[in-house]
Design an enzyme around this catalytic site. Structure first.
Site, PDB file in Angstrom:
ATOM      1  N   GLY A 170      -2.779   0.678   7.121  1.00 47.96           N
ATOM      2  CA  GLY A 170      -1.466   0.935   8.145  1.00 47.96           C
ATOM      3  C   GLY A 170      -0.911   0.387   6.942  1.00 47.96           C
ATOM      4  O   GLY A 170      -0.991   0.041   5.430  1.00 47.96           O
ATOM      5  N   GLY A 218       4.767  -4.667   4.259  1.00 48.85           N
ATOM      6  CA  GLY A 218       3.782  -5.070   3.418  1.00 48.85           C
ATOM      7  C   GLY A 218       2.625  -3.885   4.029  1.00 48.85           C
ATOM      8  O   GLY A 218       2.913  -3.086   4.773  1.00 48.85           O
ATOM      9  N   VAL A 247      -1.925  -3.745   5.659  1.00 55.58           N
ATOM     10  CA  VAL A 247      -2.508  -3.952   6.445  1.00 55.58           C
ATOM     11  C   VAL A 247      -4.009  -3.352   6.240  1.00 55.58           C
ATOM     12  O   VAL A 247      -4.021  -2.355   5.882  1.00 55.58           O
ATOM     13  CB  VAL A 247      -2.078  -3.648   8.120  1.00 55.58           C
ATOM     14  CG1 VAL A 247      -2.703  -4.204   9.350  1.00 55.58           C
ATOM     15  CG2 VAL A 247      -0.596  -3.850   8.863  1.00 55.58           C
ATOM     16  N   LYS A 295      -2.194  -8.632   7.545  1.00 54.98           N
ATOM     17  CA  LYS A 295      -1.005  -7.990   7.087  1.00 54.98           C
ATOM     18  C   LYS A 295      -1.301  -8.629   5.600  1.00 54.98           C
ATOM     19  O   LYS A 295      -0.066  -9.695   5.586  1.00 54.98           O
ATOM     20  CB  LYS A 295       0.050  -8.034   8.053  1.00 54.98           C
ATOM     21  CG  LYS A 295       1.069  -7.432   7.424  1.00 54.98           C
ATOM     22  CD  LYS A 295       2.697  -7.279   8.109  1.00 54.98           C
ATOM     23  CE  LYS A 295       2.959  -6.810   9.365  1.00 54.98           C
ATOM     24  NZ  LYS A 295       4.049  -7.128   9.971  1.00 54.98           N
ATOM     25  N   ASP A 343      13.171  -4.578  17.430  1.00 55.98           N
ATOM     26  CA  ASP A 343      11.742  -3.264  16.291  1.00 55.98           C
ATOM     27  C   ASP A 343      10.879  -2.942  18.314  1.00 55.98           C
ATOM     28  O   ASP A 343      10.335  -2.636  17.513  1.00 55.98           O
ATOM     29  CB  ASP A 343      12.166  -3.943  15.336  1.00 55.98           C
ATOM     30  CG  ASP A 343      11.803  -2.507  14.986  1.00 55.98           C
ATOM     31  OD1 ASP A 343      12.122  -1.677  15.286  1.00 55.98           O
ATOM     32  OD2 ASP A 343      11.113  -2.937  13.524  1.00 55.98           O
TER      33      ASP A 343
END
Length: 413
Positions: A82, A87, A89, A103, A202
């Site tokens: 990801g 950043g 992952v 991450k 978020d």
């Protein structure tokens, strides 16, 4: 007074357990206090502040890793799973064979704040519906966060894969209800289950990760704010926080009072609509492409939850009416009809414009757990559909859409 060996042993074990619980609680309380005091410092989150944080803050619930450890567990960052704003992952494995997600934070001034937020929030709490932080690396400019591995990826990726409306067919309505309730339980814990209230800021499908059994876990606390229960709102520095399409209106409209735990409630409501496929029906909804410039036409437009609300009322008043492709309540099965209707009603409560009109997450959990859907009151029509008097409707809706990126739909559609 005679005591049997069994009684004495029981008392000893009980006392040891109680002492251990008190010690862990004290550690968490002191950690929260340290973090709250530390965060009052308004300085930047550069290298010096991160180092100061690491010197003064230590969590006994997470493990510190060296950069060489991180490279080893990820096999030199071989398997990327990801990528986000802060950043990348990678899939990793611990010496004991446990799979993890690592991450690696990009080198920037912003990642200092995300690093501190993650370690100091989810690093000291544990809840079945919140991703567990297993460790971290802070070696010079090298910063990494080590999480438990979630084999089924994110809810956002699943929605994209299943095209939203078919999600109920692949998972089933009961499983969807379990997922939604799990997310609600997690947010409720952040708001009411910790010593200090944690505002996530978020909440969105891509920040909901799924385990082997599709159990949801809230992730990505990089924007999180920790504040006292005594405070009604929290001050945000550096402008609005969140993801376009999920940001609560009070975050960018100051006259609504400012960010609070009700901001997460709003985002949860938008997430519910996303799960139902009611935020991305291209034949009915037009998304704002650029939130910094006007993209609405001169035709009369209304905020899209108003369309959802009108369809809900139609189906309530005309239960036998077939709305064909425009229906918003599932009709294939009793469970589907009941659960999808419940989702819509809860979502419309959550996205009320004024924060004080939205329910708490505790109330949201109660509504989602209710067996009798008809007993859940239908909320008022979303306020964005009815601008204040003496305000041009097109200009008002355009400003809301441009500020938040929220979809709009033409009245004629």
């Amino acid at each position: 007074m005679d005591f049997s060996i069994t009684t004495i042993t029981g008392l000893a074990i009980g006392g040891t357990f109680l002492l251990g619980t008190l010690v862990v609680s004290l550690i968490i309380f002191k950690s929260n206090m340290k973090f709250s005091i530390f965060m009052r410092d308004k300085g930047s989150f550069g290298e010096s502040k991160v180092q100061k944080f690491m010197e003064n803050y230590s969590s006994n619930l997470t493990t510190g890793y060296s950069y060489s450890n991180i490279k080893k567990m990820t096999k030199s960052f071989k398997h990327k799973i990801g990528e986000g704003g802060y950043g990348t992952v990678f899939k990793g494995i611990l010496p004991n064979g446990r799979l993890v997600a690592v991450k690696m934070l990009e080198k920037s001034t912003e990642n200092g704040q995300e690093f501190i937020n993650e370690v100091a929030t989810i690093g000291i709490i544990h809840h079945v519906n919140i991703i567990r932080l297993l460790g971290y690396c802070c070696e010079g400019s090298k910063r990494a966060l080590v999480y438990e591995y979630m084999p089924n990826g994110s809810l956002g990726n699943l929605i994209q894969k299943e095209n939203s409306r078919s999600l109920s067919h692949s998972l089933g309505w009961k499983k969807l209800l379990q997922i939604v309730k799990g997310i609600a339980y997690g947010i409720e814990y952040l708001h009411h289950g910790c010593d200090s209230r944690i505002l996530h800021l978020d909440i969105k499908p891509h920040n909901i990760l799924l385990d082997n059994d599709f159990g949801p876990k809230i992730s990505d606390f990089g924007l999180a704010k920790l504040y006292s229960r005594a405070d009604s709102v929290v001050q945000l520095t550096g402008g609005a926080r969140g993801t376009i399409g999920y940001i609560a209106p009070e975050i960018f409209l100051s006259n609504l009072g400012g960010a609070s735990h009700k901001s997460d409630v709003y985002s949860f409501g938008m997430l519910l609509l996303e799960i139902l496929g009611l935020k991305s029906q291209n034949h009915q909804v037009t998304s704002v492409q650029n939130p910094t410039t006007s993209s609405t036409s001169s035709t009369s437009r209304s905020y899209f939850p108003g369309w959802v609300y009108e369809k809900l009322i139609q189906e309530r008043d005309n239960p036998q009416q077939q709305l064909q492709q425009h229906d918003i309540v599932a009709t294939e099965e009793d469970d589907g009809a009941r659960i999808s209707r419940k989702f819509i009603i809860v979502a419309l409560w959550c996205i009320q414009m004024h924060p004080n009109k939205r329910p708490s997450m505790t109330r949201v959990v109660e509504m989602l757990s209710a067996e009798n859907v008809e007993g859940i009151e239908i909320p008022p029509k979303p306020f964005f559909c009815s601008p204040p008097r003496n305000v041009d409707q097109n200009s008002y809706i355009s400003s809301i859409s441009n500020a938040s990126g929220l979809p709009v739909v033409s009245d004629s559609e």
